[in-house]
Write an enzyme that holds these catalytic residues in place. Sequence first.
Site, short mmCIF file in Angstrom:
data_model
loop_
_atom_site.label_atom_id
_atom_site.label_comp_id
_atom_site.label_asym_id
_atom_site.label_seq_id
_atom_site.Cartn_x
_atom_site.Cartn_y
_atom_site.Cartn_z
N GLU A 51 29.23 36.80 32.81
CA GLU A 51 30.30 35.78 32.81
C GLU A 51 30.42 35.12 31.45
OE1 GLU A 51 32.85 35.87 34.89
OE2 GLU A 51 31.46 35.55 36.56
N HIS A 52 31.65 34.96 31.02
CA HIS A 52 31.97 34.34 29.72
C HIS A 52 31.31 35.10 28.58
CE1 HIS A 52 34.28 30.80 30.86
NE2 HIS A 52 33.49 30.68 31.93
N ASP A 54 32.79 38.59 27.95
CA ASP A 54 33.72 39.66 27.54
C ASP A 54 34.41 39.28 26.22
OD1 ASP A 54 35.31 37.69 28.80
OD2 ASP A 54 36.61 39.13 29.84
N GLY A 150 39.07 32.03 40.15
CA GLY A 150 38.09 32.93 39.56
C GLY A 150 38.12 34.34 40.09
N SER A 152 40.85 36.23 39.61
CA SER A 152 41.78 36.91 38.72
C SER A 152 43.18 37.12 39.30
CB SER A 152 41.19 38.26 38.30
OG SER A 152 41.87 38.73 37.20
N SER A 153 43.70 36.07 39.94
CA SER A 153 45.09 36.16 40.40
C SER A 153 46.02 36.25 39.19
CB SER A 153 45.44 34.96 41.27
OG SER A 153 45.47 33.76 40.52
N ASP A 197 39.43 41.33 33.16
CA ASP A 197 40.27 41.27 34.35
C ASP A 197 41.33 42.36 34.35
OD1 ASP A 197 38.73 39.06 34.61
OD2 ASP A 197 40.33 37.60 34.33
N ASN A 240 43.45 25.77 37.25
CA ASN A 240 44.24 26.68 36.41
C ASN A 240 43.68 26.62 35.00
OD1 ASN A 240 46.32 27.33 34.37
ND2 ASN A 240 47.48 27.90 36.19
N LYS A 241 43.21 27.76 34.53
CA LYS A 241 42.49 27.79 33.24
C LYS A 241 43.39 27.45 32.06
CE LYS A 241 40.52 30.27 35.72
NZ LYS A 241 40.22 30.16 37.15
P1 ADP Z 1 42.60 32.99 38.35
O1 ADP Z 1 41.15 32.62 38.26
O2 ADP Z 1 43.02 33.21 39.76
O3 ADP Z 1 42.97 34.12 37.45
P2 ADP Z 1 44.16 31.32 36.54
O4 ADP Z 1 43.96 29.88 36.30
O5 ADP Z 1 43.83 32.26 35.43
O6 ADP Z 1 43.37 31.70 37.87
O7 ADP Z 1 45.70 31.60 36.93
C1 ADP Z 1 46.26 31.10 38.13
C2 ADP Z 1 47.77 31.08 38.03
O8 ADP Z 1 48.34 32.39 38.18
C3 ADP Z 1 48.41 30.29 39.16
O9 ADP Z 1 48.36 28.90 38.93
C4 ADP Z 1 49.84 30.85 39.17
O10 ADP Z 1 50.63 30.27 38.15
C5 ADP Z 1 49.61 32.32 38.81
N1 ADP Z 1 49.59 33.12 40.07
C6 ADP Z 1 48.55 33.75 40.60
N2 ADP Z 1 48.88 34.36 41.77
C7 ADP Z 1 50.18 34.10 41.98
C8 ADP Z 1 51.13 34.43 43.01
N3 ADP Z 1 50.79 35.15 44.08
N4 ADP Z 1 52.39 33.97 42.87
C9 ADP Z 1 52.75 33.25 41.80
N5 ADP Z 1 51.91 32.90 40.82
C10 ADP Z 1 50.64 33.31 40.89
P1 NG1 Z 2 39.58 34.00 35.39
O1 NG1 Z 2 38.66 33.02 35.95
O2 NG1 Z 2 39.90 35.09 36.35
O3 NG1 Z 2 40.84 33.42 34.84
C1 NG1 Z 2 38.51 34.40 32.88
C2 NG1 Z 2 38.95 35.43 31.83
C3 NG1 Z 2 38.01 36.63 31.70
C4 NG1 Z 2 36.57 36.16 31.55
C5 NG1 Z 2 36.22 35.16 32.67
C6 NG1 Z 2 34.83 34.58 32.51
C7 NG1 Z 2 41.32 35.77 31.38
C8 NG1 Z 2 42.56 36.46 31.79
N1 NG1 Z 2 40.26 35.96 32.15
O4 NG1 Z 2 38.77 34.81 34.19
O5 NG1 Z 2 38.38 37.42 30.59
O6 NG1 Z 2 36.33 35.62 30.28
O7 NG1 Z 2 37.13 34.09 32.72
O8 NG1 Z 2 33.86 35.58 32.53
O9 NG1 Z 2 41.31 35.07 30.39
MG MG Z 3 42.89 34.18 35.35
#
Ligand code: ADP
Ligand code: NG1
Ligand code: MG
Length: 466
Positions: A51-52, A54, A150, A152-153, A197, A240-241
Amino acid sequence: MSPPPPSTNISLTSDMKEIRFIELQKLFVDKFKCEPKYFVRVPGRVNLIGEHIDYCGYSVCPMAIQQDILIAVCESNNFSISLTNTDPNHKDFSCDIRTFSILEEGSSPPGWYSYVLCGVRGVLESLTSENHIPVGFLAAVTGNIPLASGLSSSSALVCSAALATALVNKVQFTFDQLAVVCAQSERYIGTQGGGMDQAIAFLATAGSAKHIEFDPLRTTEIQLPSDAVFVIAHSLHSLNKAATSDFNQRVAECRLAGQIIAKKKGLTWRKINKLADLQVSLKLTLAEMEDIVAETLHEHPYTKEEVCQALEVTEQELEHSSLNPKVKHVKTFKLFQRALHVFQEAGRVDKFCKICEEGDRSNALEQLGQLMQASHQSLAKLYECSHPQLDQLIEVASKYALGCRLTGAGWGGCTVSLATKATAPALVDLLKEEFYLKNPMYKGQDLNTLVFITKPGSGCRIYDTE
Ligand code: ADP
Ligand code: NG1
Ligand code: MG
């Protein structure tokens, strides 16, 4: 990018009887008054360990999960991109494919469509022909990956949009190429992630986790012990990251740690972008890198002025060489702790893969569990990206789990626990009773979407409706 080779791994099938396909098709037809031409499915992932790291150039070990983003798509007959989503919280959006901007000024977190536009931009930028006239598209989106948790949506959405763009524009990419393109283009959202991801989204294979290495991207199947079962549990706190600077601050701290060590060791520090670059330049083992951290960095936080002095640059030069816009305001950096986590976590990934390679042994599961537990401790203490509810989940899980850790970026989101076929159902029940039903944040949501057993799923898939 050189001319794309013929696509060998894009499979066109027509197995679309699932209710989600039918409902999405209905939404598409209602909204756009025409039929979709393709469906594109991209899974979320759970990272088992690594984790953290890549974005520091070190390898990771994720697997795809069953939850996914599904997009129904067909080309538009003008230059428009028109998007609709089954979730009414995600409002319809449209723009012109020739002129769009990904982020609207002042919108934090970014709108959902911005993730789609990252995927579009990635493909458009990779087109080799300067004469290509971009083709827009109509798309209906649905997803069941918990948002901002977390799993990876975000990348599933970026990658599926990239696939949709490639399809309607009739340009061929291999999945390896798309993984690299999307890793770069998701950074337009504002976070400086690595490529984990997007790589697992395109390259996962059902039944095995993947060891993913970077620079250049390589993947190897990891055969998990036959009795290993993974349980995912949601902490009831999402983040939301792209809405905070925490993620980018960690990326910057790792880069600064590498650059300061490089300077002290007489290397050209400006060439060191990632901690893995430093290790290659110093020709040392991961264990030796840990010693170097202890010898060259101090534990108390570095001020920005101190970093500037150490690198012999002005603040302005530092911002240019080492910081991204989101972290220019940051005044202190924990370099010792972040670098130590990265080298130790990279070592845990190596051990995890080695144990899996050795096949079923009597104590393999216990050893994997210990590595996962140590990973979490390091993320909580050295990397400071856990959350009280993640820690609480881990404490509850410890009764049955062999190991448990946060997965993904953290600061909320999900945990992944290692259990056995025999203990996993009891672990799920325990978490329901001892965590969710006693937590004031649990407001009668479907428990089966909050805590569930998962197994290694397949990567992205394209379905042709013709
Ligand atoms: P994750 O850890 O799930 O990758 P992120 O913080 O990187 O979280 O991104 C989440 C954002 O991705 C959501 O706030 C939204 O804007 C977008 N997203 C993810 N899934 C969907 C979906 N099914 N429909 C619309 N937006 C989505
Ligand atoms: P999530 O939590 O899915 O947004 C993020 C990074 C990965 C990795 C992990 C921590 C993006 C798209 N994804 O994932 O590359 O660094 O955190 O291991 O930035
Ligand atoms: Mg993400």
